[in-house]
Design a protein around this motif. Sequence first.
Motif, short mmCIF file in Angstrom:
data_model
loop_
_atom_site.label_atom_id
_atom_site.label_comp_id
_atom_site.label_asym_id
_atom_site.label_seq_id
_atom_site.Cartn_x
_atom_site.Cartn_y
_atom_site.Cartn_z
N ASP A 2 36.70 29.46 50.65
CA ASP A 2 36.77 30.26 49.43
C ASP A 2 36.71 31.74 49.76
OD1 ASP A 2 36.85 28.04 47.76
OD2 ASP A 2 34.66 27.91 47.68
N ARG A 3 37.36 32.54 48.93
CA ARG A 3 37.37 33.99 49.16
C ARG A 3 36.01 34.57 48.85
NH1 ARG A 3 42.36 36.69 46.79
NH2 ARG A 3 41.45 38.38 47.95
N LEU A 4 35.59 35.52 49.63
CA LEU A 4 34.30 36.18 49.45
C LEU A 4 34.45 37.56 48.82
CD1 LEU A 4 32.68 35.33 52.90
CD2 LEU A 4 32.32 34.17 50.72
N LEU A 5 35.59 38.22 49.10
CA LEU A 5 35.81 39.58 48.65
C LEU A 5 37.10 39.67 47.83
CD1 LEU A 5 35.07 41.35 52.05
CD2 LEU A 5 33.52 41.10 50.11
N GLU A 10 42.28 42.35 41.63
CA GLU A 10 41.89 40.95 41.39
C GLU A 10 40.71 40.86 40.44
OE1 GLU A 10 43.34 39.00 45.62
OE2 GLU A 10 41.42 40.07 45.55
N VAL A 11 39.75 41.75 40.59
CA VAL A 11 38.60 41.77 39.68
C VAL A 11 39.07 42.10 38.26
CG1 VAL A 11 36.42 42.92 39.13
CG2 VAL A 11 36.94 42.31 41.49
N ALA A 12 39.98 43.05 38.14
CA ALA A 12 40.52 43.42 36.83
C ALA A 12 41.15 42.20 36.15
CB ALA A 12 41.53 44.55 36.98
N GLU A 13 41.88 41.43 36.92
CA GLU A 13 42.52 40.24 36.38
C GLU A 13 41.48 39.21 35.93
OE1 GLU A 13 45.43 36.74 37.99
OE2 GLU A 13 45.84 38.79 38.66
N VAL A 14 40.46 39.01 36.75
CA VAL A 14 39.40 38.04 36.42
C VAL A 14 38.66 38.46 35.15
CG1 VAL A 14 37.17 37.14 37.21
CG2 VAL A 14 39.09 37.25 38.80
N LEU A 15 38.35 39.75 35.03
CA LEU A 15 37.59 40.24 33.88
C LEU A 15 38.48 40.60 32.68
CD1 LEU A 15 35.03 42.57 35.69
CD2 LEU A 15 34.68 40.22 34.88
N ILE A 34 31.87 47.21 48.44
CA ILE A 34 31.68 47.62 49.83
C ILE A 34 32.97 48.25 50.32
CG2 ILE A 34 29.97 45.83 50.32
CD1 ILE A 34 32.21 44.27 51.74
N LYS A 35 32.85 49.02 51.38
CA LYS A 35 34.04 49.60 52.00
C LYS A 35 34.24 48.96 53.36
CE LYS A 35 35.69 53.55 51.47
NZ LYS A 35 36.13 54.92 51.47
N ILE A 42 35.16 44.04 46.46
CA ILE A 42 34.05 43.63 45.61
C ILE A 42 33.71 42.18 45.92
CG2 ILE A 42 33.27 43.35 43.23
CD1 ILE A 42 36.25 45.48 43.70
N PRO A 43 32.47 41.93 46.36
CA PRO A 43 32.06 40.55 46.61
C PRO A 43 32.11 39.71 45.33
CG PRO A 43 30.56 42.08 47.69
CD PRO A 43 31.45 42.89 46.78
N VAL A 44 32.58 38.50 45.45
CA VAL A 44 32.70 37.59 44.30
C VAL A 44 31.36 37.44 43.59
CG1 VAL A 44 33.19 35.19 43.65
CG2 VAL A 44 34.66 36.37 45.28
N ASN A 45 30.28 37.34 44.35
CA ASN A 45 28.95 37.18 43.74
C ASN A 45 28.60 38.36 42.86
OD1 ASN A 45 28.52 34.70 44.90
ND2 ASN A 45 27.43 35.52 46.66
N ASN A 46 29.04 39.57 43.21
CA ASN A 46 28.75 40.74 42.40
C ASN A 46 29.51 40.70 41.08
OD1 ASN A 46 27.16 41.52 44.49
ND2 ASN A 46 28.38 43.26 45.10
N VAL A 47 30.70 40.14 41.10
CA VAL A 47 31.47 39.99 39.85
C VAL A 47 30.76 38.98 38.96
CG1 VAL A 47 33.69 39.34 38.84
CG2 VAL A 47 33.62 40.57 41.03
N ARG A 48 30.28 37.90 39.54
CA ARG A 48 29.55 36.88 38.77
C ARG A 48 28.28 37.46 38.16
NH1 ARG A 48 30.86 32.79 43.14
NH2 ARG A 48 32.60 31.66 42.24
#
Length: 60
Positions: A2-5, A10-15, A34-35, A42-48
């Motif tokens: 699974d993707r971690l970052l 991609e985050v924009a699409e998810v949200l 992170i850079k 953006i780590p997936v966990n941070n989006v969650r």
Amino acid sequence: MDRLLLTAEEVAEVLNVGRCKVYDLIRNGEIESIKIGRLRRIPVNNVRKFAERLIEEGRA
């Protein structure tokens, strides 16, 4: 594996928000990123965590 970052796009699409909004959330510290060299990820966990906070605030 699974993707971690995720990228900001991609985050924009998810949200279901715009890419600029994602960068605003990062700038305001609402989503941690992170850079890696010159890349911002953006780590997936941070989006969650961000989404869970929004849900909790909506219930209050």
